[in-house]
Design a protein around this motif. Structure first.
Motif, PDB file in Angstrom:
ATOM      1  N   LEU A 189       0.830  -1.208   0.000  1.00  0.00           N
ATOM      2  CA  LEU A 189       0.000   0.000   0.000  1.00  0.00           C
ATOM      3  C   LEU A 189       0.863   1.256   0.000  1.00  0.00           C
ATOM      4  O   LEU A 189       0.415   2.324  -0.443  1.00  0.00           O
ATOM      5  N   LEU A 190       2.097   1.140   0.510  1.00  0.00           N
ATOM      6  CA  LEU A 190       3.007   2.284   0.512  1.00  0.00           C
ATOM      7  C   LEU A 190       3.715   2.418  -0.837  1.00  0.00           C
ATOM      8  O   LEU A 190       3.731   3.485  -1.429  1.00  0.00           O
ATOM      9  N   SER A 191       4.316   1.332  -1.309  1.00  0.00           N
ATOM     10  CA  SER A 191       4.939   1.319  -2.637  1.00  0.00           C
ATOM     11  C   SER A 191       5.363  -0.094  -2.969  1.00  0.00           C
ATOM     12  O   SER A 191       5.729  -0.871  -2.075  1.00  0.00           O
ATOM     13  N   LEU A 192       5.347  -0.444  -4.250  1.00  0.00           N
ATOM     14  CA  LEU A 192       5.742  -1.787  -4.665  1.00  0.00           C
ATOM     15  C   LEU A 192       7.238  -2.052  -4.450  1.00  0.00           C
ATOM     16  O   LEU A 192       7.614  -3.159  -4.050  1.00  0.00           O
ATOM     17  N   PRO A 193       8.131  -1.075  -4.716  1.00  0.00           N
ATOM     18  CA  PRO A 193       9.549  -1.324  -4.406  1.00  0.00           C
ATOM     19  C   PRO A 193       9.777  -1.632  -2.922  1.00  0.00           C
ATOM     20  O   PRO A 193      10.554  -2.538  -2.587  1.00  0.00           O
ATOM     21  N   PHE A 194       9.097  -0.903  -2.063  1.00  0.00           N
ATOM     22  CA  PHE A 194       9.222  -1.163  -0.623  1.00  0.00           C
ATOM     23  C   PHE A 194       8.697  -2.557  -0.291  1.00  0.00           C
ATOM     24  O   PHE A 194       9.313  -3.297   0.484  1.00  0.00           O
ATOM     25  N   ALA A 195       7.582  -2.942  -0.901  1.00  0.00           N
ATOM     26  CA  ALA A 195       7.011  -4.270  -0.671  1.00  0.00           C
ATOM     27  C   ALA A 195       7.994  -5.355  -1.100  1.00  0.00           C
ATOM     28  O   ALA A 195       8.152  -6.378  -0.412  1.00  0.00           O
ATOM     29  N   GLY A 196       8.658  -5.155  -2.243  1.00  0.00           N
ATOM     30  CA  GLY A 196       9.638  -6.136  -2.702  1.00  0.00           C
ATOM     31  C   GLY A 196      10.770  -6.302  -1.713  1.00  0.00           C
ATOM     32  O   GLY A 196      11.225  -7.434  -1.444  1.00  0.00           O
ATOM     33  N   LEU A 197      11.237  -5.199  -1.140  1.00  0.00           N
ATOM     34  CA  LEU A 197      12.315  -5.259  -0.146  1.00  0.00           C
ATOM     35  C   LEU A 197      11.862  -5.970   1.123  1.00  0.00           C
ATOM     36  O   LEU A 197      12.621  -6.731   1.730  1.00  0.00           O
ATOM     37  N   VAL A 198      10.610  -5.740   1.518  1.00  0.00           N
ATOM     38  CA  VAL A 198      10.064  -6.403   2.705  1.00  0.00           C
ATOM     39  C   VAL A 198       9.977  -7.909   2.474  1.00  0.00           C
ATOM     40  O   VAL A 198      10.309  -8.704   3.362  1.00  0.00           O
ATOM     41  N   VAL A 199       9.530  -8.316   1.293  1.00  0.00           N
ATOM     42  CA  VAL A 199       9.442  -9.748   0.974  1.00  0.00           C
ATOM     43  C   VAL A 199      10.818 -10.396   1.066  1.00  0.00           C
ATOM     44  O   VAL A 199      10.974 -11.482   1.645  1.00  0.00           O
ATOM     45  N   VAL A 200      11.840  -9.753   0.513  1.00  0.00           N
ATOM     46  CA  VAL A 200      13.201 -10.302   0.576  1.00  0.00           C
ATOM     47  C   VAL A 200      13.646 -10.420   2.031  1.00  0.00           C
ATOM     48  O   VAL A 200      14.229 -11.441   2.439  1.00  0.00           O
ATOM     49  N   TYR A 201      13.366  -9.396   2.832  1.00  0.00           N
ATOM     50  CA  TYR A 201      13.746  -9.436   4.243  1.00  0.00           C
ATOM     51  C   TYR A 201      13.091 -10.619   4.953  1.00  0.00           C
ATOM     52  O   TYR A 201      13.745 -11.348   5.718  1.00  0.00           O
ATOM     53  N   LEU A 202      11.795 -10.831   4.699  1.00  0.00           N
ATOM     54  CA  LEU A 202      11.076 -11.926   5.347  1.00  0.00           C
ATOM     55  C   LEU A 202      11.641 -13.283   4.934  1.00  0.00           C
ATOM     56  O   LEU A 202      11.771 -14.190   5.762  1.00  0.00           O
ATOM     57  N   LEU A 203      11.979 -13.430   3.667  1.00  0.00           N
ATOM     58  CA  LEU A 203      12.529 -14.698   3.185  1.00  0.00           C
ATOM     59  C   LEU A 203      13.901 -14.977   3.797  1.00  0.00           C
ATOM     60  O   LEU A 203      14.198 -16.107   4.204  1.00  0.00           O
ATOM     61  N   VAL A 204      14.733 -13.951   3.866  1.00  0.00           N
ATOM     62  CA  VAL A 204      16.062 -14.130   4.444  1.00  0.00           C
ATOM     63  C   VAL A 204      15.961 -14.477   5.927  1.00  0.00           C
ATOM     64  O   VAL A 204      16.701 -15.327   6.438  1.00  0.00           O
ATOM     65  N   SER A 205      15.035 -13.831   6.629  1.00  0.00           N
ATOM     66  CA  SER A 205      14.866 -14.132   8.052  1.00  0.00           C
ATOM     67  C   SER A 205      14.403 -15.566   8.261  1.00  0.00           C
ATOM     68  O   SER A 205      14.755 -16.200   9.267  1.00  0.00           O
ATOM     69  N   LYS A 206      13.634 -16.102   7.313  1.00  0.00           N
ATOM     70  CA  LYS A 206      13.219 -17.506   7.410  1.00  0.00           C
ATOM     71  C   LYS A 206      14.421 -18.430   7.194  1.00  0.00           C
ATOM     72  O   LYS A 206      14.577 -19.438   7.888  1.00  0.00           O
TER      73      LYS A 206
END
Length: 291
Positions: A100-117
């Motif tokens: 909802l904020l921005s798609l580039p930000f969402a992409g970075l969040v997804v990468v962060y979540l995957l790496v944390s897993k």
């Protein structure tokens, strides 16, 4: 599965502990060269500290199944399937909120979540490897989060890639490189039993404090150089004044550990986290108010 079971699992998301990572968020904002939307900044804060970090904490707890103290919880409850349900819920809300904020930000969040897993998941478990796990944590919770915060509030590519901005992002990683092993110093026995050869375990208790002191001093020196290069000496003065209590507390703790290794315990670690988080956050917020 009952509501009570989810309530019992909720503390393992360690939402209050996620606030210890606030300084990187405020640091990223304080480095912005121009005004930004306060509403977007609030959205970024809620996505990271209210959703993404707790989801990562919960996932780590699910696979670690700690019986002793962990960051933010002296007596963690038993892990259950409900915890994993909450993790997926928070993951989904983090991705939705960031989109909802921005798609580039969402992409970075997804990468962060995957790496944390990957850090915790038993099939990969980067946590077993001291150097790899340390690099992953200090980069993704440091420079990556610093730049991700700026992307979330709408920074341009030129602003992100400015040499001094990248230098400050590096500073955040160096600071994490010093402080991260300190968060492991009271878990040596439990980590060794699980086969997780953390950096702190490899360094030993005294070695962890020496490592932390050197890394934090290096980060402070680079920060001072960049602030002076940016012609913002008042930011350097704010930083030095705000971190005075942190330096004093670290020195007293190190001296206590040298006299008795038992001082490297949960209570001292949490106090160090709390004081450093509050002092650094205060410093960067003051910089925002005095650009």
């Amino acid at each position: 599965m009952t509501l009570a079971a989810y309530r019992r699992a909720l503390p393992l998301l360690r939402i209050p502990f996620s606030l210890y990572l606030m300084p990187v968020f405020w640091f990223g904002l304080s480095a912005m060269p121009r005004p930004f939307s306060e509403w977007r900044a609030l959205g970024v804060f809620l996505v990271l500290h209210g959703l993404a970090y707790p989801a990562s904490n919960g996932y780590n707890s699910y696979y670690d199944r700690d019986e002793g103290s962990i960051g933010g919880l002296k007596h963690p409850p038993k892990v259950s399937a409900e915890l994993l349900h909450l993790v997926w819920l928070f993951d989904g809300l983090a991705v939705l909120g960031s989109a909802l904020l921005s798609l580039p930000f969402a992409g970075l969040v997804v990468v962060y979540l995957l790496v944390s897993k990957a850090y915790s998941y038993e099939g990969i478990r980067l946590k077993k490897y001291p150097l790899i796990s340390t690099v992953v944590v200090v980069v993704f919770q440091g420079a990556y989060t610093f730049l991700m915060t700026q992307v979330g509030v709408g920074a341009s590519t030129a602003e992100l890639l400015a040499p001094t901005n990248l230098g400050l992002a590096l500073v955040s990683t160096i600071f994490l490189c010093g402080s991260y092993p300190l968060t492991q110093v009271y878990q040596h026995e439990e980590d060794a039993q699980r086969g997780d050869l953390t950096l702190s375990l490899r360094l030993g208790i005294r070695g962890t404090f020496v490592w932390a002191g050197l890394a934090l001093a290096l980060g402070a020196a680079l920060l001072a150089f960049i602030y002076l290069h940016r012609r913002t000496p008042h930011h350097l003065l704010i930083f030095l004044a705000a971190t005075g209590p942190v330096v004093m507390l670290f020195g007293r703790w190190a001296r206590a550990v040298w006299q008795d290794a038992a001082a490297a315990d949960f209570e001292h670690t949490m106090r160090m986290n709390q004081v450093s988080s509050v002092c650094l956050s205060l410093a960067f917020v003051l910089m925002l108010l005095w650009p």
